[in-house]
Design a protein around this motif. Structure first.
Motif, short mmCIF file in Angstrom:
data_model
loop_
_atom_site.label_atom_id
_atom_site.label_comp_id
_atom_site.label_asym_id
_atom_site.label_seq_id
_atom_site.Cartn_x
_atom_site.Cartn_y
_atom_site.Cartn_z
N ALA A 118 -14.81 25.44 1.23
CA ALA A 118 -13.86 24.47 1.78
C ALA A 118 -12.57 25.16 2.22
CB ALA A 118 -13.56 23.39 0.75
N TYR A 119 -12.05 26.05 1.39
CA TYR A 119 -10.80 26.73 1.73
C TYR A 119 -10.97 27.75 2.84
CZ TYR A 119 -7.74 24.53 -1.66
OH TYR A 119 -6.96 23.62 -2.33
N TYR A 127 -12.16 20.03 -5.59
CA TYR A 127 -13.55 20.35 -5.26
C TYR A 127 -14.14 21.37 -6.22
CZ TYR A 127 -12.70 18.19 -0.64
OH TYR A 127 -12.40 17.32 0.37
N GLY A 150 -15.41 25.24 -3.55
CA GLY A 150 -14.02 25.39 -3.13
C GLY A 150 -13.81 26.56 -2.18
N ALA A 184 -10.09 25.75 5.77
CA ALA A 184 -8.65 25.48 5.85
C ALA A 184 -7.87 26.71 6.29
CB ALA A 184 -8.14 24.99 4.50
N VAL A 192 -9.14 19.27 2.26
CA VAL A 192 -9.51 20.29 1.28
C VAL A 192 -8.60 20.16 0.07
CG1 VAL A 192 -9.69 22.77 0.82
CG2 VAL A 192 -10.33 21.87 3.06
N GLY A 207 -3.67 19.46 -2.15
CA GLY A 207 -4.62 19.79 -1.10
C GLY A 207 -3.99 19.76 0.28
N ALA A 240 -15.62 20.09 3.50
CA ALA A 240 -14.29 20.11 4.12
C ALA A 240 -14.32 19.43 5.48
CB ALA A 240 -13.80 21.55 4.25
#
Length: 329
Positions: free
Chosen positions: A83-84, A251, A80, A87, A247, A153, A241
């Motif tokens: 992935a973030y 996850y 996570g 973002a 995202v 998300g 991602a």
């Protein structure tokens, strides 16, 4: 003491088999795009990319679980974080893949160092539960992050760029960048597990008391491995991602951590090639079985039970028993 010496000594006869199997896997994966185009099934490239993303995640977990005997149920938190990182930076107008990787790795390193320093003071089921607690804390933090969609998300407007070039925009470019990172992660872990650090970590897995008796403190080695594993898993998060262009806090749920442990059980715990095979095969089975039935988990569970009963060493153990990829652990 003999067992400890064997644990610390690099098993040279096994290394050739390990590399041969890994090279075969990389060669097979590299052949997927031309094969998919020949078959008129470009979707296979997308599936293969997802397979490799989770192979990276499985490799990162195998460092602490397979080589360090640290069963973490919060490992998906680092997926996570990666992935973030994509973002958050994308919203700030930063689209470069290397900066996304750097941000994900930095966030994961800090979180792993802080939580690992606490978690590693416990053992057994207490370690499992405290890593689960930290993972869920990270999960609920991003669920409450309303500016990034909260529980729903957030969709990305575009994939990351590589030195300003849109290499990831196409499925094939995304595939080969992911393959390159998979090779790099495997090669790095391969060298690490053969190093003095890796042998001490393996010796700690076999007997922490004996390692202390010969002058090694397990804690610094375990914490370092814990941080490295988190950083490597964040790489998979950055790729995930980009691959999904989306995202979500899902996850980093504990269910995802459990799935990664399943990948290791399926492929073979304590085996880099086994971890990689487990990640690839698990996603392939999910995608394949889901096409035939919405109850695909029942079939997947049956396969996992059969592997556990008849090949305790996972698929890599089965290959050895069949005489294929001998000693490829």
């Amino acid at each position: 003491m003999t067992d400890l010496s064997q644990a610390l000594a690099p098993a040279r006869p096994r290394l050739a088999g390990r590399l041969k199997l890994a090279l075969c896997i990389f060669a097979l994966m590299a052949a997927v795009p031309p094969l998919a185009h020949a078959l008129g099934e470009p979707f296979l490239i997308v599936v293969a990319t997802r397979m490799m993303v989770f192979a990276i995640a499985a490799l990162s977990l195998d460092l602490i679980l397979g080589y360090g005997a640290m069963v973490s149920f919060g490992h998906a938190a680092y997926l996570g974080f990666g992935a973030y990182a994509v973002a958050v930076l994308s919203r700030a107008g930063i689209d470069d893949l290397f900066l996304h990787l750097l941000a994900g790795i930095a966030a994961s390193a800090v979180f792993a160092a802080l939580t690992g320093a606490i978690s590693l003071r416990t053992r057994g089921v207490y370690f499992i539960m405290i890593t689960l607690a930290f993972g869920q804390m990270a999960f609920f933090f991003f669920v409450s992050f309303s500016t990034l969609g909260g529980d729903d998300g957030v969709a990305l407007t575009a994939r990351s760029t590589v030195l300003g070039m849109p290499l990831l925009q196409g499925a094939q470019g995304m595939f080969y960048v992911t393959l390159a990172l998979l090779v790099l992660v495997f090669a790095g872990l391969y060298r690490l597990t053969l190093s003095r650090f890796g042998r001490v970590l393996t010796g700690t897995r076999e007997s922490a008391l004996r390692m202390q008796a010969i002058g090694f403190r397990p804690f610094p080695y375990q914490l370092t491995a814990y941080v490295i594993a988190g950083c490597l898993c964040s790489i998979a998060g950055v790729l995930l991602a980009n691959q999904a262009i989306y995202v979500s806090p899902a996850y980093m749920s504990w269910h995802r951590s459990g799935e990664m442990i399943v990948m290791l059980v399926l492929g073979g715990i304590g085996s880099l090639t086994g971890a990689m095979v487990g990640g690839l095969v698990t996603i392939a089975l999910e995608e394949g079985l889901a096409r035939y039935s919405e109850h695909w988990r029942l079939g997947f569970g049956l396969i996992l039970v059969l592997v556990a009963l008849f090949s305790p060493g996972g698929l890599s153990g089965l290959l050895r028993r069949l005489g294929l990829g001998r000693d490829a652990t």
